[in-house]
Design a protein around this motif. Structure first.
Motif, PDB file in Angstrom:
ATOM      1  N   MET A  82      40.544  -2.335   4.060  1.00  0.00           N
ATOM      2  CA  MET A  82      40.460  -2.286   5.521  1.00  0.00           C
ATOM      3  C   MET A  82      41.758  -2.834   6.104  1.00  0.00           C
ATOM      4  O   MET A  82      42.083  -4.007   5.909  1.00  0.00           O
ATOM      5  CB  MET A  82      39.264  -3.119   5.999  1.00  0.00           C
ATOM      6  N   LEU A  85      42.691  -4.206  11.191  1.00  0.00           N
ATOM      7  CA  LEU A  85      41.340  -4.567  11.628  1.00  0.00           C
ATOM      8  C   LEU A  85      41.307  -4.923  13.106  1.00  0.00           C
ATOM      9  O   LEU A  85      42.268  -5.490  13.654  1.00  0.00           O
ATOM     10  CB  LEU A  85      40.814  -5.721  10.782  1.00  0.00           C
ATOM     11  N   ASP A  89      35.427  -4.283  14.493  1.00  0.00           N
ATOM     12  CA  ASP A  89      35.049  -4.083  13.091  1.00  0.00           C
ATOM     13  C   ASP A  89      34.179  -5.230  12.577  1.00  0.00           C
ATOM     14  O   ASP A  89      33.667  -5.169  11.448  1.00  0.00           O
ATOM     15  CB  ASP A  89      36.297  -3.987  12.207  1.00  0.00           C
ATOM     16  N   VAL A 114      36.508 -10.403  12.615  1.00  0.00           N
ATOM     17  CA  VAL A 114      37.876 -10.173  13.057  1.00  0.00           C
ATOM     18  C   VAL A 114      38.061 -10.863  14.399  1.00  0.00           C
ATOM     19  O   VAL A 114      37.378 -10.521  15.383  1.00  0.00           O
ATOM     20  CB  VAL A 114      38.182  -8.672  13.174  1.00  0.00           C
TER      21      VAL A 114
END
Length: 116
Positions: A82, A85, A89, A114
């Motif tokens: 990922m 970010l 998310d 995040v």
């Protein structure tokens, strides 16, 4: 007994990266597909990305171009890289597996947060 064990979640700043792993054990019927789902507070669980034995992948529009799903060979682990970010998310990420007996399994979930 089939088990899916996730790892790699945590707290990261916006723009950062995390890599999730999900290791499957106890499965004797072969893996047909694996996927990552996520569920944010107050929202329904949604598909993030999936991968098949032929390495065919599928992504949610919201993560296309930022996330990448992959698997090892022989297949027992699935990864989710990922990048870039965003606060949106933030969710609990769940690993999913379907084997060739059409049985479905879920991991226990790993938190990804995040910060903005």
């Amino acid at each position: 007994q089939v088990r899916l064990v996730e790892s790699g979640g945590g707290l990261v700043q916006a723009g950062g990266s995390l890599r999730l792993s999900c290791a499957a054990s106890g499965n004797s019927l072969g893996i047909a597909s694996m996927a990552w789902y996520r569920q944010a507070p107050g929202k329904q669980r949604e598909l993030v990305a999936s991968i098949t034995g032929g390495r065919r992948t599928n992504y949610a529009d919201s993560v296309q171009g930022r996330f990448a799903i992959s698997r090892d060979n022989p297949w027992s682990t699935v990864f989710l890289q990922m990048n870039s970010l965003k606060p949106e998310d933030t969710a609990v990420y769940y690993c999913y597996m379907q084997n060739f007996g059409s049985y479905e399994y879920w991991g226990q979930g790993t938190q990804v947060t995040v910060s903005s």
